[in-house]
Motif scaffolding. Structure first.
Motif, PDB file in Angstrom:
ATOM      1  N   THR A 254       0.825  -1.204   0.000  1.00 42.33           N
ATOM      2  CA  THR A 254       0.000   0.000   0.000  1.00 42.33           C
ATOM      3  C   THR A 254       0.862   1.259   0.000  1.00 42.33           C
ATOM      4  OG1 THR A 254      -0.164  -0.115   2.419  1.00 42.33           O
ATOM      5  CG2 THR A 254      -1.929  -1.128   1.136  1.00 42.33           C
ATOM      6  N   LYS A 255       2.012   1.207   0.645  1.00 40.66           N
ATOM      7  CA  LYS A 255       2.912   2.362   0.619  1.00 40.66           C
ATOM      8  C   LYS A 255       3.452   2.602  -0.787  1.00 40.66           C
ATOM      9  CE  LYS A 255       4.506   2.351   5.429  1.00 40.66           C
ATOM     10  NZ  LYS A 255       5.685   2.181   6.329  1.00 40.66           N
TER      11      LYS A 255
ATOM     12  N   LEU B 119       0.789   4.202  -2.748  1.00 37.75           N
ATOM     13  CA  LEU B 119       0.668   5.615  -2.374  1.00 37.75           C
ATOM     14  C   LEU B 119       1.758   6.445  -3.030  1.00 37.75           C
ATOM     15  CD1 LEU B 119      -0.514   7.937  -0.709  1.00 37.75           C
ATOM     16  CD2 LEU B 119       0.938   7.202   1.199  1.00 37.75           C
TER      17      LEU B 119
ATOM     18  N   GLN C  37       1.071   9.540  -5.510  1.00 36.65           N
ATOM     19  CA  GLN C  37       1.581  10.876  -5.216  1.00 36.65           C
ATOM     20  C   GLN C  37       2.430  11.424  -6.367  1.00 36.65           C
ATOM     21  OE1 GLN C  37       3.555  10.080  -1.489  1.00 36.65           O
ATOM     22  NE2 GLN C  37       1.820  10.832  -0.262  1.00 36.65           N
TER      23      GLN C  37
ATOM     24  N   GLU D 191      -4.741   9.397  -5.132  1.00 44.05           N
ATOM     25  CA  GLU D 191      -3.759   9.632  -4.060  1.00 44.05           C
ATOM     26  C   GLU D 191      -4.421   9.519  -2.688  1.00 44.05           C
ATOM     27  OE1 GLU D 191      -1.455  11.816  -1.098  1.00 44.05           O
ATOM     28  OE2 GLU D 191      -3.423  12.392  -1.900  1.00 44.05           O
ATOM     29  N   ARG D 192      -5.640  10.020  -2.554  1.00 44.14           N
ATOM     30  CA  ARG D 192      -6.344   9.943  -1.275  1.00 44.14           C
ATOM     31  C   ARG D 192      -6.673   8.495  -0.922  1.00 44.14           C
ATOM     32  NH1 ARG D 192     -10.624  15.015  -1.974  1.00 44.14           N
ATOM     33  NH2 ARG D 192      -9.060  16.696  -1.750  1.00 44.14           N
TER      34      ARG D 192
ATOM     35  N   ALA E 135      -5.080   5.824  -1.919  1.00 47.78           N
ATOM     36  CA  ALA E 135      -3.832   5.145  -1.555  1.00 47.78           C
ATOM     37  C   ALA E 135      -3.389   5.524  -0.141  1.00 47.78           C
ATOM     38  CB  ALA E 135      -2.747   5.483  -2.576  1.00 47.78           C
ATOM     39  N   ARG E 136      -3.564   6.789   0.228  1.00 52.89           N
ATOM     40  CA  ARG E 136      -3.194   7.224   1.581  1.00 52.89           C
ATOM     41  C   ARG E 136      -4.066   6.534   2.634  1.00 52.89           C
ATOM     42  NH1 ARG E 136      -0.367  11.633   2.960  1.00 52.89           N
ATOM     43  NH2 ARG E 136      -0.612  12.494   0.856  1.00 52.89           N
ATOM     44  N   SER E 137      -5.369   6.421   2.353  1.00 51.74           N
ATOM     45  CA  SER E 137      -6.274   5.749   3.290  1.00 51.74           C
ATOM     46  C   SER E 137      -5.916   4.270   3.424  1.00 51.74           C
ATOM     47  CB  SER E 137      -7.717   5.898   2.828  1.00 51.74           C
ATOM     48  OG  SER E 137      -8.091   7.268   2.791  1.00 51.74           O
TER      49      SER E 137
ATOM     50  N   VAL F 155      -2.982   2.954   3.158  1.00 56.49           N
ATOM     51  CA  VAL F 155      -1.791   2.857   4.003  1.00 56.49           C
ATOM     52  C   VAL F 155      -2.174   2.975   5.473  1.00 56.49           C
ATOM     53  CG1 VAL F 155       0.355   4.015   4.651  1.00 56.49           C
ATOM     54  CG2 VAL F 155      -0.201   3.656   2.231  1.00 56.49           C
ATOM     55  N   ALA F 156      -3.049   3.946   5.800  1.00 52.29           N
ATOM     56  CA  ALA F 156      -3.476   4.125   7.192  1.00 52.29           C
ATOM     57  C   ALA F 156      -4.190   2.872   7.707  1.00 52.29           C
ATOM     58  CB  ALA F 156      -4.376   5.344   7.310  1.00 52.29           C
TER      59      ALA F 156
ATOM     60  N   GLU G  87      -1.608   0.120   8.255  1.00 52.83           N
ATOM     61  CA  GLU G  87      -0.819   0.385   9.475  1.00 52.83           C
ATOM     62  C   GLU G  87      -1.595  -0.042  10.720  1.00 52.83           C
ATOM     63  OE1 GLU G  87       1.910   4.204   8.048  1.00 52.83           O
ATOM     64  OE2 GLU G  87       0.021   4.497   9.128  1.00 52.83           O
TER      65      GLU G  87
END
Length: 397
Positions: free
Chosen positions: A115-116, A119, A123, A150-151, A153-155, A157-158, A161
């Motif tokens: 996922t990183k 992201l 980005q 991008e949003r 992908a960021r979600s 990653v969160a 995590e």
């Protein structure tokens, strides 16, 4: 001579002999002597400055009583304690097979790396789109799509995590450690069994731990004693109690354990009319055990001078209590009856609130031989306490 006449002569002779013997005995016996006065033991009352107290029976309870339950499901691999032993805070108690949880953690970490990477690509793609001239080289729709990617992908990653943190937590839960120091009970599950974890009601109970030092003692008092407790210590003693108390176990004679009241309940029990109180005691050796009975002494009156005599010196006349004191009448020692008001018991002796003075010679032995106004032969004695314990407290019977 006829038989009737012979019988009359014999009977008359026997009567004469009997009457003669009686007259001779009466003339020979001296006047009966008066018996000597009974010997009794007397002593002045003991005088002590005492603080009246009362006693209550209660039970010890642990400050912390904790059930050790599995938080994750798995096979029980190790048991690291001996049943009934003392354990330290943080000590390892049980270990669940951690291999499935290690695999889950590694998978979560791999997914996180993926996922990183997504992201990072989103980005970079968004950055390129922002560098291009909007409306000529790249359309607004395309740029919005890259922002959205991008949003997302960021979600992702969160979320991944959080999945890694949960996997790490589950792996940590495979080791069950003592949350407090205390004495642990016996194991409820043997090694090799499957245990069920989670937060529901079907989780497996593995063992229980009771803290030992300090320990609490719970008891109840009636309303009258509660009011006397407030009168002595003030109303603040309820909201912030710190009142000293003493305690003894069932095999002890003296109140040698010292503690303090640390809790008074906020309501009386409607059915029994008592209120619950609690005291705390140091227990470095672990002698006090949860569930054990004890007897607690609580002071309910300020110190005052008291006269003490043994219960053997006290007689009962219907509902009244009395003692005999020795006085003089016409040059002779005679017994005088005094009605008394009794109080509590202190170290085996009875407190007398009223009826005698500190200078009276009280009959402490020979009560049954004494009568009001009768002469007695007093012998000086001593009033002894039941033990060599501190006389500074009373108990109410």
């Amino acid at each position: 001579m006829s038989n009737r006449r012979i019988l009359w002569i014999v009977t008359t002779g026997m009567l004469a002999l009997m009457l003669g013997g009686c007259n001779q005995s009466k003339s020979a016996s001296p006047a009966a002597a008066q018996p000597p006065p009974p010997e009794v033991t007397v002593s002045q009352p003991l005088v002590r400055t005492l603080a009246e107290s009362t006693e209550f029976v209660g039970r010890f309870v642990a400050v912390d009583s904790i059930e050790i339950r599995a938080r994750v499901s798995g096979y029980l691999e190790q048991i690291k304690f001996r049943d009934g032993s003392l354990v330290d805070k943080g000590q390892l108690l049980f270990a669940i097979d951690k291999r499935p949880f290690v695999a889950t953690l590694e998978q979560a970490k791999a997914t996180l790396e993926q996922t990183k990477a997504n992201l990072a690509f989103a980005q970079a793609n968004l950055q390129r789109g922002q560098n291009l001239q909007r409306g000529t080289v790249i359309s607004d729709q395309t740029l919005d799509q890259r922002v959205q990617a991008e949003r997302v992908a960021r979600s992702a990653v969160a979320a991944q995590e959080a999945a890694v943190r949960q996997a790490e937590l589950d792996l940590q839960y495979t080791e069950l450690r003592a949350p407090v120091a205390g004495r642990i009970g016996d194991r409820r599950v043997s090694q090799g069994n499957l245990v069920t974890g989670g937060s529901g009601g079907n989780t497996t109970l593995l063992a229980t731990i009771n803290s030992t030092d300090p320990i609490r003692f719970e008891f109840t008092i009636d309303e009258a004693t509660y009011l006397r407790f407030l009168a002595l210590n003030g109303e603040k003693a309820v909201a912030n109690p710190n009142v000293p108390v003493s305690l003894k176990l069932i095999d002890e004679d003296n109140f040698e354990h010292q503690g303090r009241i640390d809790f008074v309940d906020n309501a009386f029990n409607r059915s029994s009319g008592v209120i619950r109180m609690r005291a705390e005691f140091a227990n470095p050796t672990g002698k006090f055990t949860p569930g054990m009975f004890g007897r607690l002494r609580l002071q309910i009156a300020p110190p005052a001078e008291a006269l003490l005599i043994p219960d053997a010196a006290i007689g009962t006349e219907q509902v009244r209590k009395f003692v005999f004191v020795v006085g003089e009448k016409e040059g002779r020692k005679v017994a005088e009856q005094r009605y008394v008001t009794l109080g509590p018991v202190a170290d085996g002796l009875r407190v007398v609130r009223d009826g005698i003075t500190r200078d009276d010679q009280v009959v402490i032995n020979g009560l049954m031989k004494t009568r009001p106004g009768s002469p007695v032969s007093p012998k000086e004695g001593t009033i002894a306490t039941a033990s060599n314990a501190d006389m500074g407290a009373l108990k109410r019977n």
